[in-house]
Design a protein around this motif. Sequence first.
Motif, PDB file in Angstrom:
ATOM      1  N   ASN A 136       0.810  -1.221  -0.060  1.00 21.08           N
ATOM      2  CA  ASN A 136      -0.188  -0.121  -0.184  1.00 21.08           C
ATOM      3  C   ASN A 136       0.897   1.271  -0.024  1.00 21.08           C
ATOM      4  N   GLY A 137       1.951   1.202   0.814  1.00 22.29           N
ATOM      5  CA  GLY A 137       2.963   2.348   0.885  1.00 22.29           C
ATOM      6  C   GLY A 137       3.583   2.895  -0.435  1.00 22.29           C
ATOM      7  N   ASP A 138       3.531   1.699  -1.445  1.00 22.97           N
ATOM      8  CA  ASP A 138       4.166   1.717  -2.627  1.00 22.97           C
ATOM      9  C   ASP A 138       3.330   2.391  -3.622  1.00 22.97           C
ATOM     10  N   GLN A 139       2.010   2.570  -3.604  1.00 22.26           N
ATOM     11  CA  GLN A 139       0.960   2.647  -4.504  1.00 22.26           C
ATOM     12  C   GLN A 139       1.281   3.899  -5.108  1.00 22.26           C
ATOM     13  N   GLY A 140       0.649   3.859  -6.506  1.00 20.88           N
ATOM     14  CA  GLY A 140       0.971   5.354  -7.400  1.00 20.88           C
ATOM     15  C   GLY A 140       1.661   4.808  -8.359  1.00 20.88           C
ATOM     16  N   TYR A 141       1.614   5.503  -9.499  1.00 24.07           N
ATOM     17  CA  TYR A 141       2.150   4.876 -10.805  1.00 24.07           C
ATOM     18  C   TYR A 141       3.859   4.653 -10.609  1.00 24.07           C
ATOM     19  N   GLU A 142       4.362   5.792 -10.442  1.00 22.58           N
ATOM     20  CA  GLU A 142       6.192   5.744 -10.581  1.00 22.58           C
ATOM     21  C   GLU A 142       6.403   4.942  -9.411  1.00 22.58           C
ATOM     22  N   LYS A 143       5.858   5.027  -8.114  1.00 26.88           N
ATOM     23  CA  LYS A 143       6.443   4.462  -7.024  1.00 26.88           C
ATOM     24  C   LYS A 143       6.098   2.712  -7.295  1.00 26.88           C
ATOM     25  N   THR A 144       5.012   2.385  -7.866  1.00 27.27           N
ATOM     26  CA  THR A 144       4.800   1.109  -7.962  1.00 27.27           C
ATOM     27  C   THR A 144       5.949   0.398  -9.004  1.00 27.27           C
ATOM     28  N   LEU A 145       6.153   1.050 -10.099  1.00 23.42           N
ATOM     29  CA  LEU A 145       7.261   0.730 -10.958  1.00 23.42           C
ATOM     30  C   LEU A 145       8.427   0.645 -10.400  1.00 23.42           C
ATOM     31  N   ALA A 146       8.895   1.460  -9.485  1.00 17.62           N
ATOM     32  CA  ALA A 146      10.218   1.523  -9.026  1.00 17.62           C
ATOM     33  C   ALA A 146      10.153   0.292  -7.697  1.00 17.62           C
ATOM     34  N   ALA A 147       9.207   0.177  -7.057  1.00 18.66           N
ATOM     35  CA  ALA A 147       8.928  -0.972  -5.953  1.00 18.66           C
ATOM     36  C   ALA A 147       9.186  -2.237  -6.744  1.00 18.66           C
ATOM     37  N   PHE A 148       8.406  -2.573  -7.921  1.00 15.08           N
ATOM     38  CA  PHE A 148       8.486  -3.628  -8.409  1.00 15.08           C
ATOM     39  C   PHE A 148       9.992  -4.047  -8.788  1.00 15.08           C
ATOM     40  N   GLU A 149      10.796  -3.476  -9.361  1.00 20.25           N
ATOM     41  CA  GLU A 149      12.041  -3.659  -9.653  1.00 20.25           C
ATOM     42  C   GLU A 149      12.989  -4.373  -8.049  1.00 20.25           C
ATOM     43  N   GLU A 150      12.509  -3.663  -6.987  1.00 22.26           N
ATOM     44  CA  GLU A 150      13.299  -4.165  -5.815  1.00 22.26           C
ATOM     45  C   GLU A 150      12.598  -5.358  -5.474  1.00 22.26           C
ATOM     46  N   GLN A 151      11.262  -5.527  -5.552  1.00 18.28           N
ATOM     47  CA  GLN A 151      10.504  -6.718  -5.344  1.00 18.28           C
ATOM     48  C   GLN A 151      11.164  -8.041  -6.101  1.00 18.28           C
ATOM     49  N   LEU A 190       0.583  -1.501 -13.407  1.00 15.80           N
ATOM     50  CA  LEU A 190       0.820  -2.962 -13.445  1.00 15.80           C
ATOM     51  C   LEU A 190       0.185  -3.340 -14.931  1.00 15.80           C
ATOM     52  N   GLU A 191      -0.475  -2.538 -15.930  1.00 22.16           N
ATOM     53  CA  GLU A 191      -0.666  -2.773 -16.883  1.00 22.16           C
ATOM     54  C   GLU A 191       0.700  -2.384 -17.856  1.00 22.16           C
ATOM     55  N   LYS A 192       1.327  -1.459 -17.623  1.00 22.66           N
ATOM     56  CA  LYS A 192       2.886  -1.203 -18.319  1.00 22.66           C
ATOM     57  C   LYS A 192       3.715  -2.437 -18.250  1.00 22.66           C
ATOM     58  N   LEU A 193       3.919  -3.011 -16.788  1.00 28.11           N
ATOM     59  CA  LEU A 193       4.489  -4.174 -16.580  1.00 28.11           C
ATOM     60  C   LEU A 193       4.047  -5.256 -17.397  1.00 28.11           C
ATOM     61  N   TYR A 194       2.791  -5.531 -17.356  1.00 33.47           N
ATOM     62  CA  TYR A 194       2.210  -6.566 -18.177  1.00 33.47           C
ATOM     63  C   TYR A 194       2.602  -6.658 -19.605  1.00 33.47           C
ATOM     64  N   HIS A 195       2.266  -5.507 -20.046  1.00 33.43           N
ATOM     65  CA  HIS A 195       2.476  -5.296 -21.532  1.00 33.43           C
ATOM     66  C   HIS A 195       4.009  -5.241 -21.970  1.00 33.43           C
ATOM     67  N   GLU A 196       5.087  -5.148 -20.881  1.00 31.70           N
ATOM     68  CA  GLU A 196       6.503  -5.129 -21.185  1.00 31.70           C
ATOM     69  C   GLU A 196       6.971  -6.603 -20.952  1.00 31.70           C
ATOM     70  N   GLY A 197       6.006  -7.299 -20.444  1.00 29.05           N
ATOM     71  CA  GLY A 197       6.444  -8.869 -20.310  1.00 29.05           C
ATOM     72  C   GLY A 197       6.954  -9.167 -19.219  1.00 29.05           C
ATOM     73  N   LYS A 198       6.984  -8.213 -18.189  1.00 21.67           N
ATOM     74  CA  LYS A 198       7.915  -8.520 -16.785  1.00 21.67           C
ATOM     75  C   LYS A 198       6.840  -9.176 -15.944  1.00 21.67           C
ATOM     76  N   VAL A 199       5.482  -9.212 -16.239  1.00 19.25           N
ATOM     77  CA  VAL A 199       4.577  -9.964 -15.354  1.00 19.25           C
ATOM     78  C   VAL A 199       3.539 -10.908 -16.448  1.00 19.25           C
ATOM     79  N   ARG A 200       3.343 -12.185 -15.967  1.00 16.57           N
ATOM     80  CA  ARG A 200       2.578 -12.749 -17.029  1.00 16.57           C
ATOM     81  C   ARG A 200       1.004 -12.571 -16.828  1.00 16.57           C
ATOM     82  N   ALA A 201       0.665 -12.149 -15.492  1.00 17.77           N
ATOM     83  CA  ALA A 201      -0.748 -11.831 -15.282  1.00 17.77           C
ATOM     84  C   ALA A 201      -0.706 -10.694 -14.340  1.00 17.77           C
ATOM     85  N   ILE A 202      -1.821 -10.016 -14.345  1.00 16.39           N
ATOM     86  CA  ILE A 202      -1.919  -8.832 -13.221  1.00 16.39           C
ATOM     87  C   ILE A 202      -3.168  -9.124 -12.592  1.00 16.39           C
TER      88      ILE A 202
END
Length: 307
Positions: free
Chosen positions: A86-101, A130-142
């Motif tokens: 929850n503390g990582d939500q928002g567009y840019e924060k989500t993308l940055a947090a994803f890489e760390e995860q 999440l849609e961006k990550l999905y379209h980039e192939g970094k996540v198979r399902a969202i």
Amino acid sequence: MENSILQETTTLANGVEMPVFGLGVWKSSNAEAAKSVQTAIKNGYRLIDTAKQYGNQPGVGYGIQQALKDNHLNRKDLFITTKVFNGDQGYEKTLAAFEEQLKQLRLTYLDLLLIHWPVDGKYVDTWHALEKLYHEGKVRAIGISNFNEEKIQDLLAAGTVMPQVNQMEFNPLIQQTSLFQYMNGIGMAMEAWGPLGGGEALSNPAVEKIAQAHGKSVAQVILRFDYQMGAITIPKSAHEERIIANSEIADFALTEAEVKAIKALNQEKHSIWYPAFAWHKGSETTGVKDTVSSWDDVDEYLNKAVQ
């Protein structure tokens, strides 16, 4: 004998095959999560579910890599899920947090990424990330978690990809009847957290009677009910015998009368729900605190070498 539940998959709305039964690791330390993941994979589990909020992604990541090596498996043999904190939500924060995860999990991609809770004013922007990550192939399902029908409709209206999964509290005491019907109608899979329902469900006389009739444990009967209702199920355990037993539900089926008896236990009572969270209520002194669980062994598992 091959455990058919662990081999069985369901086809998500985007065509991805997801196992219908797996392991959850909520409230597990990194050491406990690493051991549980290794034990589960050794015994045929392929779906592993964690979250940043659990504070054990490093342990899960270590357990995955050790299990792959020990059991001569490939990454594609597993289905790994984590969630946006929850503390990582928002567009840019989500993308940055994803890489760390990804780094903590020692992975190059995820099979499923969920929004953990619908944070006020942010969950739509988070979904676009999440849609961006999905379209980039970094996540198979969202997908999402703890979203009600109203908030699902917000995402459907604002997004271009339908959430493939909604992970909700589901067990005999809270069967999410209306939401489940809505999700079935639009082709969204239900995944159950808290699938055993805690002590009240596990000590229920009606369920105990059904368990005796089948020569099964109460936990196995409840998990069989979840499965027969169509919920993807991820019970947690740190003990090998229970991890194995939880999955041994393919050799019996509940009758219509037994299903009806368990359905009658439904209270639609959440153990925790959206309005209870401090971040929703705008107060740091009331509600359920939304923090990442802290374990003393985080640093050890961030750097632990696979043997």
